[in-house]
Design a protein around this motif. Structure first.
Motif, PDB file in Angstrom:
ATOM      1  N   LEU A   1       0.866  -1.176   0.000  1.00 36.82           N
ATOM      2  CA  LEU A   1       0.000   0.000   0.000  1.00 36.82           C
ATOM      3  C   LEU A   1       0.901   1.224   0.000  1.00 36.82           C
ATOM      4  CD1 LEU A   1      -1.625  -2.276   1.730  1.00 36.82           C
ATOM      5  CD2 LEU A   1      -3.113  -0.370   2.201  1.00 36.82           C
ATOM      6  N   ILE A   2       0.780   2.055  -1.036  1.00 31.73           N
ATOM      7  CA  ILE A   2       1.698   3.196  -1.124  1.00 31.73           C
ATOM      8  C   ILE A   2       0.997   4.536  -0.971  1.00 31.73           C
ATOM      9  CG2 ILE A   2       3.300   1.907  -2.555  1.00 31.73           C
ATOM     10  CD1 ILE A   2       2.343   3.779  -4.871  1.00 31.73           C
TER      11      ILE A   2
ATOM     12  N   ASP B   1       2.407  -4.408   3.581  1.00 33.62           N
ATOM     13  CA  ASP B   1       3.598  -3.564   3.520  1.00 33.62           C
ATOM     14  C   ASP B   1       3.082  -2.147   3.282  1.00 33.62           C
ATOM     15  OD1 ASP B   1       6.043  -2.357   3.168  1.00 33.62           O
ATOM     16  OD2 ASP B   1       6.674  -3.614   1.495  1.00 33.62           O
ATOM     17  N   TYR B   2       2.844  -1.420   4.377  1.00 37.77           N
ATOM     18  CA  TYR B   2       2.200  -0.101   4.333  1.00 37.77           C
ATOM     19  C   TYR B   2       3.269   0.982   4.291  1.00 37.77           C
ATOM     20  CZ  TYR B   2      -1.024   3.660   5.713  1.00 37.77           C
ATOM     21  OH  TYR B   2      -1.767   4.803   5.757  1.00 37.77           O
ATOM     22  N   GLN B   3       3.361   1.657   3.143  1.00 37.19           N
ATOM     23  CA  GLN B   3       4.367   2.696   2.943  1.00 37.19           C
ATOM     24  C   GLN B   3       3.713   3.976   2.413  1.00 37.19           C
ATOM     25  OE1 GLN B   3       8.071   1.541   1.079  1.00 37.19           O
ATOM     26  NE2 GLN B   3       7.519  -0.610   1.276  1.00 37.19           N
ATOM     27  N   PRO B   4       2.912   4.652   3.243  1.00 31.34           N
ATOM     28  CA  PRO B   4       2.186   5.830   2.756  1.00 31.34           C
ATOM     29  C   PRO B   4       3.091   7.006   2.400  1.00 31.34           C
ATOM     30  CG  PRO B   4       1.982   5.662   5.131  1.00 31.34           C
ATOM     31  CD  PRO B   4       2.667   4.406   4.659  1.00 31.34           C
ATOM     32  N   ASN B   5       4.302   7.027   2.889  1.00 28.17           N
ATOM     33  CA  ASN B   5       5.209   8.137   2.602  1.00 28.17           C
ATOM     34  C   ASN B   5       6.159   7.847   1.446  1.00 28.17           C
ATOM     35  OD1 ASN B   5       4.167   9.727   4.740  1.00 28.17           O
ATOM     36  ND2 ASN B   5       5.333   8.480   6.165  1.00 28.17           N
TER      37      ASN B   5
ATOM     38  N   GLU C   1       9.023   8.236  -7.135  1.00 31.82           N
ATOM     39  CA  GLU C   1      10.287   7.863  -7.767  1.00 31.82           C
ATOM     40  C   GLU C   1      10.924   6.632  -7.106  1.00 31.82           C
ATOM     41  OE1 GLU C   1      11.064  11.540  -5.182  1.00 31.82           O
ATOM     42  OE2 GLU C   1       9.634  11.027  -6.740  1.00 31.82           O
ATOM     43  N   ASP C   2      10.426   6.247  -5.937  1.00 24.28           N
ATOM     44  CA  ASP C   2      10.944   5.075  -5.230  1.00 24.28           C
ATOM     45  C   ASP C   2      10.044   3.841  -5.397  1.00 24.28           C
ATOM     46  OD1 ASP C   2      13.088   6.589  -4.264  1.00 24.28           O
ATOM     47  OD2 ASP C   2      11.920   7.253  -2.535  1.00 24.28           O
ATOM     48  N   PHE C   3       8.969   3.979  -6.168  1.00 21.87           N
ATOM     49  CA  PHE C   3       7.993   2.904  -6.314  1.00 21.87           C
ATOM     50  C   PHE C   3       8.596   1.649  -6.945  1.00 21.87           C
ATOM     51  CE2 PHE C   3       4.257   1.172  -8.824  1.00 21.87           C
ATOM     52  CZ  PHE C   3       3.722   0.486  -7.760  1.00 21.87           C
ATOM     53  N   LEU C   4       9.347   1.810  -8.026  1.00 24.67           N
ATOM     54  CA  LEU C   4       9.949   0.654  -8.687  1.00 24.67           C
ATOM     55  C   LEU C   4      10.841  -0.129  -7.742  1.00 24.67           C
ATOM     56  CD1 LEU C   4      10.914   1.642 -12.331  1.00 24.67           C
ATOM     57  CD2 LEU C   4       9.774  -0.417 -11.575  1.00 24.67           C
TER      58      LEU C   4
ATOM     59  N   VAL D   1      -1.941  -1.574  -3.771  1.00 25.04           N
ATOM     60  CA  VAL D   1      -3.040  -0.624  -3.620  1.00 25.04           C
ATOM     61  C   VAL D   1      -2.478   0.770  -3.845  1.00 25.04           C
ATOM     62  CG1 VAL D   1      -4.742   0.376  -2.052  1.00 25.04           C
ATOM     63  CG2 VAL D   1      -4.321  -2.095  -2.018  1.00 25.04           C
ATOM     64  N   VAL D   2      -3.016   1.433  -4.869  1.00 25.60           N
ATOM     65  CA  VAL D   2      -2.624   2.796  -5.217  1.00 25.60           C
ATOM     66  C   VAL D   2      -3.894   3.610  -5.361  1.00 25.60           C
ATOM     67  CG1 VAL D   2      -1.457   4.242  -6.927  1.00 25.60           C
ATOM     68  CG2 VAL D   2      -0.647   1.927  -6.523  1.00 25.60           C
ATOM     69  N   ARG D   3      -3.924   4.776  -4.758  1.00 22.87           N
ATOM     70  CA  ARG D   3      -5.101   5.629  -4.902  1.00 22.87           C
ATOM     71  C   ARG D   3      -4.819   6.747  -5.894  1.00 22.87           C
ATOM     72  NH1 ARG D   3      -6.206   7.768   0.527  1.00 22.87           N
ATOM     73  NH2 ARG D   3      -7.846   8.880  -0.535  1.00 22.87           N
ATOM     74  N   SER D   4      -4.015   7.709  -5.506  1.00 23.28           N
ATOM     75  CA  SER D   4      -3.801   8.862  -6.381  1.00 23.28           C
ATOM     76  C   SER D   4      -2.344   9.311  -6.425  1.00 23.28           C
ATOM     77  CB  SER D   4      -4.664  10.029  -5.910  1.00 23.28           C
ATOM     78  OG  SER D   4      -4.315  10.382  -4.586  1.00 23.28           O
ATOM     79  N   LYS D   5      -1.481   8.593  -5.752  1.00 26.69           N
ATOM     80  CA  LYS D   5      -0.084   9.015  -5.651  1.00 26.69           C
ATOM     81  C   LYS D   5       0.633   8.966  -6.994  1.00 26.69           C
ATOM     82  CE  LYS D   5       2.387   8.410  -2.034  1.00 26.69           C
ATOM     83  NZ  LYS D   5       3.149   7.904  -0.923  1.00 26.69           N
ATOM     84  N   LEU D   6       0.326   7.973  -7.811  1.00 27.77           N
ATOM     85  CA  LEU D   6       1.013   7.862  -9.093  1.00 27.77           C
ATOM     86  C   LEU D   6       0.154   7.119 -10.092  1.00 27.77           C
ATOM     87  CD1 LEU D   6       2.228   4.723  -9.561  1.00 27.77           C
ATOM     88  CD2 LEU D   6       3.727   5.475  -7.758  1.00 27.77           C
TER      89      LEU D   6
END
Length: 67
Positions: free
Chosen positions: A5-6, A25-29, A33-36, A48-53
């Motif tokens: 969850l990002i 694996d909850y990483q809201p912050n 650019e670190d997603f890959l 789970v992605v909402r609107s970050k990317l």
């Protein structure tokens, strides 16, 4: 099974996923650019992605293990 969850999500989602047997694996912050790198490190079964990317082809190439 692991889910990455990002985005910031309500705690009911993380609790529900854990109760259903998912490792969260909850990483809201996490920065987009670190997603890959996070995908490679975490090797999640779900994301789970909402609107970050926006998920792009380069991300999909790294998500062969996602169901």
């Amino acid at each position: 099974m692991k889910v990455l969850l990002i985005d910031d999500v309500h705690e009911v989602l993380t609790l529900g996923l854990r109760e259903a047997g998912w490792e969260v694996d909850y990483q809201p912050n996490l920065k987009k650019e670190d997603f890959l790198q996070a995908l490679q490190r975490s090797q999640p079964t779900g994301v789970v992605v909402r609107s970050k990317l926006n998920i792009e082809p380069i991300h999909l190439d790294q998500m062969k293990h996602v169901r």
